[in-house]
Design an enzyme around this catalytic site. Structure first.
Site, PDB file in Angstrom:
ATOM      1  N   PRO A 139       9.481  66.548  46.983  1.00 46.86           N
ATOM      2  CA  PRO A 139       9.334  66.384  48.153  1.00 46.86           C
ATOM      3  C   PRO A 139      10.121  64.817  48.605  1.00 46.86           C
ATOM      4  O   PRO A 139      10.061  63.910  47.938  1.00 46.86           O
ATOM      5  CB  PRO A 139       7.796  66.119  48.156  1.00 46.86           C
ATOM      6  CG  PRO A 139       7.166  66.844  47.206  1.00 46.86           C
ATOM      7  CD  PRO A 139       8.366  66.799  46.140  1.00 46.86           C
ATOM      8  N   GLU A 140      10.650  65.039  50.025  1.00 52.24           N
ATOM      9  CA  GLU A 140      11.431  63.748  50.516  1.00 52.24           C
ATOM     10  C   GLU A 140      10.418  63.260  51.606  1.00 52.24           C
ATOM     11  O   GLU A 140       9.342  63.662  51.802  1.00 52.24           O
ATOM     12  CB  GLU A 140      12.632  64.214  50.971  1.00 52.24           C
ATOM     13  CG  GLU A 140      13.658  64.841  49.586  1.00 52.24           C
ATOM     14  CD  GLU A 140      15.063  65.334  50.044  1.00 52.24           C
ATOM     15  OE1 GLU A 140      15.517  64.495  50.960  1.00 52.24           O
ATOM     16  OE2 GLU A 140      15.553  66.377  49.537  1.00 52.24           O
TER      17      GLU A 140
END
Length: 281
Positions: free
Chosen positions: A2-3
């Site tokens: 996840p960014e």
């Protein structure tokens, strides 16, 4: 992994789910998730009776602010939070459970067990690793074109490698670096110091714009990402290059290519992102 857009979406859903809840007890079945100097038993004991007052984000990290502590959580590759009732079966990949006084449970699930949790006294979290060496938030006043110019001029590393380094700006990972570079028309292997002032200004804009649009769409679900309410992101439908190796460029119809930059798979358009260095700055 996840960014920023995905972590921000998780943060927003967690605010709705657990804000104001009081922790009755905590169980940890995979001790390596809890990082020193706090030991697992200290972690569990410290959080008893704590109220979740606020949930913040710093780059790709979630920060749970309780009455007296700041719990810094990184989801890594597969980490996921969800709110459950006692009747719901506990998945074998659930490694940390926060039991609340209202009977609900916040469960942390992590198939690959790469996620981390650090516990600090409130107010100390930003001065200690893992947060102390992070660069500015992309939406903050600190992230300026001038700052980018200064930092990029100091390194001959590839621009993609620099953008993945969380010291220039936080929250960018493989997905959004590839997307921002494409939109800015910059080859991912270009030396950071070779960018012109015009290119830096365009790249700065596209970083902010790409992340803004991704947050609005709830992030990108390209593998297993869902938010804390089990909903997928929708920005993957908007991607220009990431995960599209061999497909036609949406802009020029050229075949997209895949290379490895800094150890990371990278997709780009050879026509829209020419490697040739610009002559004027």
């Amino acid at each position: 992994m996840p960014e920023l857009p995905e972590v921000e979406t998780v943060r927003r859903t967690l605010v709705e789910l657990v804000s104001g809840k009081t922790i009755e007890r905590v169980t940890v079945t995979w001790p390596k998730i809890i990082k020193k100097p706090v030991e697992v038993e200290q972690f569990k004991d410290a959080l008893v009776g704590q109220v979740i007052e606020e949930i913040s984000r710093r780059g790709k990290f979630l920060i749970f602010y309780t009455t007296d502590f700041a719990l810094v959580s990184h989801l890594r590759m597969e980490g996921r939070y969800g709110l459950y009732t006692p009747e719901e079966e506990i998945d074998k990949h659930t490694h940390v459970i926060f039991y609340f006084t209202d009977g609900t449970q916040l469960r942390y699930r992590d198939v690959r067990k790469f996620g981390t949790m650090h516990l600090f006294k409130k107010g100390e979290e930003l001065a200690e690793l893992p947060l102390s060496q992070l660069g500015p938030e992309p939406f903050s006043e600190e992230f300026t074109v001038a700052r980018m110019e200064r930092m990029l001029a100091q390194t001959n590393r590839s621009i993609k490698t620099v953008l993945l380094d969380q010291k220039l700006v936080v929250g960018l990972g493989n997905i959004y670096v590839d997307e921002a570079l494409f939109k800015a028309g910059i080859h991912p292997e270009r030396s950071a110091s070779s960018l012109t002032k015009k290119e830096m200004k365009i790249l700065h804009h596209e970083i902010i714009q790409t992340l803004t649009e991704a947050v609005a769409k709830g992030g990108s679900t390209v593998r297993s990402y869902v938010n804390s309410q089990g909903e997928i992101g929708m920005f993957q439908l908007e991607l220009f290059v990431y995960g599209r190796n061999g497909k036609a460029c949406k802009t020029c119809s050229s075949e997209l290519e895949r290379i490895v930059v800094g150890g990371r798979g990278t997709v780009f358009c050879p026509k829209c992102q020419k490697r040739k260095k610009s002559k004027s700055r």
